[in-house]
Design a protein around this motif. Structure first.
Motif, PDB file in Angstrom:
ATOM      1  N   ALA A 137       0.493   2.212  -6.129  1.00  0.00           N
ATOM      2  CA  ALA A 137      -0.534   2.169  -4.990  1.00  0.00           C
ATOM      3  C   ALA A 137      -0.147   2.925  -3.924  1.00  0.00           C
ATOM      4  N   THR A 138       1.377   2.808  -3.439  1.00  0.00           N
ATOM      5  CA  THR A 138       1.676   3.248  -2.132  1.00  0.00           C
ATOM      6  C   THR A 138       1.720   4.642  -2.107  1.00  0.00           C
ATOM      7  N   THR A 139       1.992   5.310  -3.309  1.00  0.00           N
ATOM      8  CA  THR A 139       1.996   6.778  -3.462  1.00  0.00           C
ATOM      9  C   THR A 139       0.594   7.059  -3.210  1.00  0.00           C
ATOM     10  N   PHE A 140      -0.485   6.527  -4.014  1.00  0.00           N
ATOM     11  CA  PHE A 140      -1.851   7.157  -3.755  1.00  0.00           C
ATOM     12  C   PHE A 140      -2.252   6.866  -2.391  1.00  0.00           C
ATOM     13  N   ALA A 141      -1.941   5.708  -1.868  1.00  0.00           N
ATOM     14  CA  ALA A 141      -2.219   5.608  -0.432  1.00  0.00           C
ATOM     15  C   ALA A 141      -1.762   6.234   0.614  1.00  0.00           C
ATOM     16  N   GLN A 142      -0.568   6.866   0.301  1.00  0.00           N
ATOM     17  CA  GLN A 142       0.330   7.765   1.118  1.00  0.00           C
ATOM     18  C   GLN A 142      -0.624   9.103   1.222  1.00  0.00           C
ATOM     19  N   VAL A 143      -1.117   9.419  -0.043  1.00  0.00           N
ATOM     20  CA  VAL A 143      -1.844  10.842  -0.083  1.00  0.00           C
ATOM     21  C   VAL A 143      -3.239  10.603   0.629  1.00  0.00           C
ATOM     22  N   GLY A 144      -3.907   9.453   0.548  1.00  0.00           N
ATOM     23  CA  GLY A 144      -5.037   8.884   1.226  1.00  0.00           C
ATOM     24  C   GLY A 144      -4.966   9.077   2.859  1.00  0.00           C
ATOM     25  N   LYS A 145      -3.848   8.733   3.177  1.00  0.00           N
ATOM     26  CA  LYS A 145      -3.660   8.579   4.801  1.00  0.00           C
ATOM     27  C   LYS A 145      -3.170   9.817   5.254  1.00  0.00           C
ATOM     28  N   GLY A 181     -11.835   4.361   7.292  1.00  0.00           N
ATOM     29  CA  GLY A 181     -10.663   3.572   7.793  1.00  0.00           C
ATOM     30  C   GLY A 181     -10.935   2.057   7.551  1.00  0.00           C
ATOM     31  N   LYS A 182     -12.277   1.392   7.114  1.00  0.00           N
ATOM     32  CA  LYS A 182     -12.386   0.158   6.653  1.00  0.00           C
ATOM     33  C   LYS A 182     -11.716   0.169   5.147  1.00  0.00           C
ATOM     34  N   PHE A 183     -11.913   1.132   4.328  1.00  0.00           N
ATOM     35  CA  PHE A 183     -11.338   1.182   3.188  1.00  0.00           C
ATOM     36  C   PHE A 183      -9.712   1.300   2.997  1.00  0.00           C
ATOM     37  N   CYS A 184      -9.193   2.059   4.044  1.00  0.00           N
ATOM     38  CA  CYS A 184      -7.926   2.198   4.139  1.00  0.00           C
ATOM     39  C   CYS A 184      -7.194   0.820   4.756  1.00  0.00           C
ATOM     40  N   ASN A 185      -7.974   0.479   5.627  1.00  0.00           N
ATOM     41  CA  ASN A 185      -7.217  -0.757   6.166  1.00  0.00           C
ATOM     42  C   ASN A 185      -7.056  -1.878   5.154  1.00  0.00           C
ATOM     43  N   LYS A 186      -8.106  -2.151   4.149  1.00  0.00           N
ATOM     44  CA  LYS A 186      -8.008  -3.189   3.277  1.00  0.00           C
ATOM     45  C   LYS A 186      -6.830  -2.704   2.173  1.00  0.00           C
ATOM     46  N   VAL A 187      -6.822  -1.714   1.811  1.00  0.00           N
ATOM     47  CA  VAL A 187      -5.722  -1.515   0.754  1.00  0.00           C
ATOM     48  C   VAL A 187      -4.387  -1.187   1.262  1.00  0.00           C
ATOM     49  N   GLU A 188      -4.321  -1.037   2.715  1.00  0.00           N
ATOM     50  CA  GLU A 188      -3.101  -1.394   3.509  1.00  0.00           C
ATOM     51  C   GLU A 188      -2.574  -2.666   3.508  1.00  0.00           C
ATOM     52  N   ALA A 189      -3.628  -3.637   4.039  1.00  0.00           N
ATOM     53  CA  ALA A 189      -3.290  -5.058   3.849  1.00  0.00           C
ATOM     54  C   ALA A 189      -2.860  -5.686   2.489  1.00  0.00           C
ATOM     55  N   SER A 190      -3.571  -5.210   1.520  1.00  0.00           N
ATOM     56  CA  SER A 190      -3.252  -5.598   0.022  1.00  0.00           C
ATOM     57  C   SER A 190      -1.956  -5.139  -0.150  1.00  0.00           C
ATOM     58  N   LEU A 191      -1.538  -3.899   0.033  1.00  0.00           N
ATOM     59  CA  LEU A 191      -0.137  -3.343  -0.151  1.00  0.00           C
ATOM     60  C   LEU A 191       0.971  -4.313   0.564  1.00  0.00           C
ATOM     61  N   ILE A 192       0.643  -4.525   1.732  1.00  0.00           N
ATOM     62  CA  ILE A 192       1.638  -5.492   2.395  1.00  0.00           C
ATOM     63  C   ILE A 192       1.872  -6.744   1.864  1.00  0.00           C
ATOM     64  N   LEU A 193       0.615  -7.254   1.345  1.00  0.00           N
ATOM     65  CA  LEU A 193       0.692  -8.633   0.599  1.00  0.00           C
ATOM     66  C   LEU A 193       1.438  -8.460  -0.693  1.00  0.00           C
ATOM     67  N   GLY A 194       1.339  -7.237  -1.201  1.00  0.00           N
ATOM     68  CA  GLY A 194       1.860  -6.992  -2.498  1.00  0.00           C
ATOM     69  C   GLY A 194       3.345  -6.948  -2.372  1.00  0.00           C
ATOM     70  N   TYR A 195       3.765  -6.138  -1.145  1.00  0.00           N
ATOM     71  CA  TYR A 195       5.283  -6.188  -0.956  1.00  0.00           C
ATOM     72  C   TYR A 195       5.771  -7.406  -0.638  1.00  0.00           C
ATOM     73  N   ILE A 196       5.152  -8.394   0.056  1.00  0.00           N
ATOM     74  CA  ILE A 196       5.600  -9.902   0.395  1.00  0.00           C
ATOM     75  C   ILE A 196       5.906 -10.266  -1.229  1.00  0.00           C
ATOM     76  N   CYS A 197       4.846 -10.400  -2.010  1.00  0.00           N
ATOM     77  CA  CYS A 197       5.105 -10.713  -3.292  1.00  0.00           C
ATOM     78  C   CYS A 197       6.391 -10.380  -4.281  1.00  0.00           C
ATOM     79  N   VAL A 198       6.545  -8.901  -4.105  1.00  0.00           N
ATOM     80  CA  VAL A 198       7.748  -8.528  -4.495  1.00  0.00           C
ATOM     81  C   VAL A 198       8.837  -9.032  -3.952  1.00  0.00           C
ATOM     82  N   PHE A 199       9.102  -9.301  -2.603  1.00  0.00           N
ATOM     83  CA  PHE A 199      10.211  -9.885  -1.937  1.00  0.00           C
ATOM     84  C   PHE A 199      10.493 -11.214  -2.588  1.00  0.00           C
ATOM     85  N   CYS A 200       9.231 -12.010  -2.792  1.00  0.00           N
ATOM     86  CA  CYS A 200       9.359 -13.388  -3.103  1.00  0.00           C
ATOM     87  C   CYS A 200      10.104 -13.372  -4.662  1.00  0.00           C
ATOM     88  N   TYR A 201       9.551 -12.434  -5.488  1.00  0.00           N
ATOM     89  CA  TYR A 201       9.921 -12.352  -6.691  1.00  0.00           C
ATOM     90  C   TYR A 201      11.326 -11.881  -6.910  1.00  0.00           C
TER      91      TYR A 201
END
Length: 180
Positions: free
Chosen positions: A120-128, A144-164
Motif C-alpha cells: 500500500a505504501t508503494t502505491f500511495a507513494q506513486v499517488g502522492k 486530498g481527502k482520499f490521500c489523507n485517509k489512506v495516509e492515516a490508515s498506513l500510519i495505523l498499519g505501521y503501528i500494528c506492524v511495530f506491535c507485532y
C-alpha cells in the motif's frame, strides 16, 4: 566426573505478570489499529469534476490497497483470537511448545502486515508524488481527502506492524526461557 545439578530458576511472578500484560495490551492495540486502518481505507473515496468529467479516487481501484485492507481485517481477527491463548497462558506457566506456536503466530502476522503495508505504501507513494519515468501524475493535490485517509490508515498499519514485531520478540524470548 561429577555432573553439576543446575536448578532451573523459578519464574518471577512480576516478570510473568509483565509478560502477560504486554501480550494482552499489544494484541489489543494491534487489533484496534488494524481495525481502524481497515475502516479508514474502506471509507477512502473522493469524487471530483474536472472540465465536466467526473473522476473518482477509491481504494478498490488498486489491488495493493485491496490487499492491504484484507490484511488489516485478517490481522484484526487473528489478534482478537490470539487473546484467548494469551489469557490462558497467564493462568499457569505453559510449556515451551505453546509459546513457540504463539511466536509463530506473531511472526506470521508481522510478515503479513508488513507485506500489506509495503504494498500500500508503494502505491500511495506513486499517488502522492507520481512517477516522471512513466508519466504518472500525482493525484493527492486533487484528491486530498482520499490521500489523507489512506495516509492515516498506513500510519495505523505501521503501528500494528511495530506491535507485532514487539510481540514476536517477546514471544520468542519467552519460548526460549521456558525451553531452557
Amino acid at each position: 566426573m561429577e555432573t553439576l545439578n543446575v536448578l532451573r530458576p523459578i519464574p518471577s511472578p512480576i516478570a510473568h505478570l509483565s509478560f502477560m500484560a504486554s501480550q494482552i495490551w499489544l494484541r489489543i492495540i494491534a487489533a484496534a489499529t488494524s481495525l481502524v486502518a481497515a475502516v479508514l481505507l474502506f471509507d477512502s473515496r473522493q469524487s471530483k469534476v474536472f472540465y465536466g468529467i467526473s473522476l473518482d479516487a477509491r481504494y478498490s481501484y488498486s489491488p495493493a490497497f485491496k490487499f492491504y485492507g484484507i490484511v488489516n481485517i485478517v490481522v484484526c481477527v487473528f489478534s482478537v483470537l490470539s487473546l484467548l491463548p494469551a489469557f490462558t497462558f497467564g493462568r499457569n506457566f505453559s510449556s515451551s511448545i505453546n509459546y513457540f506456536f504463539l511466536f509463530l503466530h506473531d511472526l506470521l502476522l508481522t510478515l503479513l502486515m508488513a507485506g500489506g503495508c509495503g504494498a500500500a505504501t508503494t502505491f500511495a507513494q506513486v499517488g502522492k508524488y507520481g512517477n516522471s519515468h512513466t508519466n504518472w501524475m500525482p493525484i493527492c493535490d486533487k484528491f486530498g481527502k482520499f490521500c489523507n485517509k489512506v495516509e492515516a490508515s498506513l500510519i495505523l498499519g505501521y503501528i500494528c506492524v511495530f506491535c507485532y514485531a514487539l510481540l514476536t520478540v517477546i514471544s520468542a524470548n519467552k519460548a526460549r526461557q521456558v525451553a531452557d
